[in-house]
Design a protein around this motif. Sequence first.
Motif, PDB file in Angstrom:
ATOM      1  N   SER A 111       0.495   7.621   4.771  1.00  0.00           N
ATOM      2  CA  SER A 111      -0.594   8.087   3.871  1.00  0.00           C
ATOM      3  C   SER A 111      -0.032   8.132   2.567  1.00  0.00           C
ATOM      4  CB  SER A 111      -1.463   9.405   4.367  1.00  0.00           C
ATOM      5  OG  SER A 111      -0.511  10.725   4.345  1.00  0.00           O
ATOM      6  N   VAL A 112       1.011   8.355   2.430  1.00  0.00           N
ATOM      7  CA  VAL A 112       1.744   8.670   1.078  1.00  0.00           C
ATOM      8  C   VAL A 112       1.706   7.084   0.416  1.00  0.00           C
ATOM      9  CG1 VAL A 112       4.132   8.737  -0.165  1.00  0.00           C
ATOM     10  CG2 VAL A 112       3.172  10.491   1.904  1.00  0.00           C
ATOM     11  N   VAL A 113       1.915   6.201   1.305  1.00  0.00           N
ATOM     12  CA  VAL A 113       1.517   4.938   0.586  1.00  0.00           C
ATOM     13  C   VAL A 113       0.283   4.323   0.613  1.00  0.00           C
ATOM     14  CG1 VAL A 113       2.481   2.394   0.613  1.00  0.00           C
ATOM     15  CG2 VAL A 113       3.989   4.217   1.274  1.00  0.00           C
ATOM     16  N   LEU A 114      -0.569   4.775   1.535  1.00  0.00           N
ATOM     17  CA  LEU A 114      -1.822   4.414   1.707  1.00  0.00           C
ATOM     18  C   LEU A 114      -2.743   4.780   0.467  1.00  0.00           C
ATOM     19  CD1 LEU A 114      -2.704   4.687   5.414  1.00  0.00           C
ATOM     20  CD2 LEU A 114      -2.195   2.544   4.172  1.00  0.00           C
ATOM     21  N   VAL A 115      -2.580   6.053   0.050  1.00  0.00           N
ATOM     22  CA  VAL A 115      -3.173   6.636  -1.017  1.00  0.00           C
ATOM     23  C   VAL A 115      -3.197   5.733  -2.540  1.00  0.00           C
ATOM     24  CG1 VAL A 115      -3.243   8.752  -2.651  1.00  0.00           C
ATOM     25  CG2 VAL A 115      -3.257   9.019  -0.417  1.00  0.00           C
ATOM     26  N   PRO A 116      -2.016   5.438  -2.785  1.00  0.00           N
ATOM     27  CA  PRO A 116      -1.865   4.616  -4.195  1.00  0.00           C
ATOM     28  C   PRO A 116      -2.593   3.535  -3.826  1.00  0.00           C
ATOM     29  CG  PRO A 116       0.227   5.333  -3.742  1.00  0.00           C
ATOM     30  CD  PRO A 116      -0.594   5.877  -2.509  1.00  0.00           C
ATOM     31  N   LEU A 117      -2.555   2.789  -2.772  1.00  0.00           N
ATOM     32  CA  LEU A 117      -3.153   1.483  -2.316  1.00  0.00           C
ATOM     33  C   LEU A 117      -4.783   1.438  -2.579  1.00  0.00           C
ATOM     34  CD1 LEU A 117      -0.976   0.036   0.488  1.00  0.00           C
ATOM     35  CD2 LEU A 117      -1.080  -0.713  -1.791  1.00  0.00           C
ATOM     36  N   LEU A 118      -5.121   2.724  -2.220  1.00  0.00           N
ATOM     37  CA  LEU A 118      -6.611   2.751  -2.291  1.00  0.00           C
ATOM     38  C   LEU A 118      -7.165   3.325  -3.516  1.00  0.00           C
ATOM     39  CD1 LEU A 118      -7.324   5.348   1.005  1.00  0.00           C
ATOM     40  CD2 LEU A 118      -8.053   3.216   0.597  1.00  0.00           C
ATOM     41  N   VAL A 119      -6.330   3.806  -4.178  1.00  0.00           N
ATOM     42  CA  VAL A 119      -6.475   4.009  -5.600  1.00  0.00           C
ATOM     43  C   VAL A 119      -6.685   2.712  -6.237  1.00  0.00           C
ATOM     44  CG1 VAL A 119      -5.581   5.194  -8.049  1.00  0.00           C
ATOM     45  CG2 VAL A 119      -5.628   6.576  -5.748  1.00  0.00           C
ATOM     46  N   LEU A 120      -5.546   1.847  -6.209  1.00  0.00           N
ATOM     47  CA  LEU A 120      -5.498   0.708  -6.696  1.00  0.00           C
ATOM     48  C   LEU A 120      -6.710  -0.393  -6.284  1.00  0.00           C
ATOM     49  CD1 LEU A 120      -3.695  -1.179  -8.436  1.00  0.00           C
ATOM     50  CD2 LEU A 120      -2.800  -2.075  -6.431  1.00  0.00           C
ATOM     51  N   ALA A 121      -7.420  -0.200  -5.146  1.00  0.00           N
ATOM     52  CA  ALA A 121      -8.670  -0.786  -4.894  1.00  0.00           C
ATOM     53  C   ALA A 121      -9.757  -0.151  -5.578  1.00  0.00           C
ATOM     54  CB  ALA A 121      -8.803  -0.398  -3.151  1.00  0.00           C
ATOM     55  N   LEU A 122      -9.665   0.997  -5.932  1.00  0.00           N
ATOM     56  CA  LEU A 122     -10.806   1.694  -6.721  1.00  0.00           C
ATOM     57  C   LEU A 122     -10.670   1.110  -8.174  1.00  0.00           C
ATOM     58  CD1 LEU A 122     -10.913   4.980  -4.861  1.00  0.00           C
ATOM     59  CD2 LEU A 122     -12.662   2.972  -4.575  1.00  0.00           C
ATOM     60  N   HIS A 123      -9.910   0.319  -8.516  1.00  0.00           N
ATOM     61  CA  HIS A 123      -9.521  -0.148 -10.010  1.00  0.00           C
ATOM     62  C   HIS A 123      -9.083   0.780 -10.664  1.00  0.00           C
ATOM     63  CE1 HIS A 123     -11.894  -3.486  -8.629  1.00  0.00           C
ATOM     64  NE2 HIS A 123     -12.850  -2.769  -8.371  1.00  0.00           N
ATOM     65  N   ARG A 124      -8.212   1.819 -10.459  1.00  0.00           N
ATOM     66  CA  ARG A 124      -7.286   2.828 -11.154  1.00  0.00           C
ATOM     67  C   ARG A 124      -6.048   2.493 -10.694  1.00  0.00           C
ATOM     68  NH1 ARG A 124      -7.578   8.643  -9.485  1.00  0.00           N
ATOM     69  NH2 ARG A 124      -5.335   8.403  -9.376  1.00  0.00           N
ATOM     70  N   ARG A 125      -5.300   1.931 -12.033  1.00  0.00           N
ATOM     71  CA  ARG A 125      -4.097   1.514 -11.494  1.00  0.00           C
ATOM     72  C   ARG A 125      -3.109   2.544 -11.515  1.00  0.00           C
ATOM     73  NH1 ARG A 125      -1.227  -3.282 -11.755  1.00  0.00           N
ATOM     74  NH2 ARG A 125      -3.152  -4.511 -12.468  1.00  0.00           N
ATOM     75  N   PRO A 126      -2.270   2.933 -10.429  1.00  0.00           N
ATOM     76  CA  PRO A 126      -1.409   3.951 -10.284  1.00  0.00           C
ATOM     77  C   PRO A 126      -0.152   3.463 -11.229  1.00  0.00           C
ATOM     78  CG  PRO A 126      -1.941   3.377  -8.181  1.00  0.00           C
ATOM     79  CD  PRO A 126      -2.495   2.094  -8.927  1.00  0.00           C
ATOM     80  N   SER A 127       0.607   4.365 -11.621  1.00  0.00           N
ATOM     81  CA  SER A 127       1.742   4.203 -12.655  1.00  0.00           C
ATOM     82  C   SER A 127       2.875   3.728 -11.871  1.00  0.00           C
ATOM     83  CB  SER A 127       2.148   5.461 -13.443  1.00  0.00           C
ATOM     84  OG  SER A 127       2.885   6.317 -12.573  1.00  0.00           O
ATOM     85  N   ARG A 128       3.757   2.956 -12.259  1.00  0.00           N
ATOM     86  CA  ARG A 128       5.137   2.356 -11.683  1.00  0.00           C
ATOM     87  C   ARG A 128       5.841   3.604 -11.197  1.00  0.00           C
ATOM     88  NH1 ARG A 128       7.208  -2.235 -15.557  1.00  0.00           N
ATOM     89  NH2 ARG A 128       5.417  -3.732 -15.390  1.00  0.00           N
TER      90      ARG A 128
END
Length: 219
Positions: free
Chosen positions: A21-38
């Motif tokens: 889930s540590v990796v899935l959360v940034p992917l879900l955030v990205l899918a919601l059009h809010r780009r996580p930082s590098r």
Amino acid sequence: TQTEGQRYVSASLAGFLTGLSVVLVPLLVLALHRRPSRLQFGAAMLALIGLYLLAGPGGSGHLLGIILVLACAFFFAVELVVAECLSAQVAVAGLTLVQMSTVALLAGIAALAPGGGGLLPLHASDEAWLTVIINGVGASALGFLAQTWSLRWLDSIEISILYSLEPVFAALVALVALHQRLSILGWVGGLVVVAAMLLVSTGSPRDNTSHSGPQESSP
């Protein structure tokens, strides 16, 4: 899904799969059009590597169990992202009450299903009931209350990385209470997870009004 999945996979493998889930959360955030930082993506991947070393998922696992525990990781990630979206709009205690009531309802339905064992396992020992209370009150109700409250200062990606510290704490408690020792690889994994947490905590402040500080509403 996690409890059922652990009937088919080893504990170490279940711990690693849940930690995805540590990796899935940034992917879900990205899918919601809010780009996580590098930095957030890098910290998430570093935490995943640390979880792999810490859990040592070399145990056996049936495909059904793997699918169920992966589903658990996905549901954890979705819950965290949704809670982030709602945390600034509703009272913390109210949101936690809705979540725990939903869990109780669905778990009750599952318990009443054929083979579910019934609502009250009267044959359970006092130690088993103590475990239920600790998990129900401490790990669930108080844990989710703290999580929802912290979403007023942190975002879901940062919290998911902090969650990766769970097996580190578990290893320390097992060392003190049960005298169980980690391998050298396990200690390296724990240090990597801590490094990921420190990395994401040193990131630049976000320009995000939804997480600019505590809200005026009562917790």
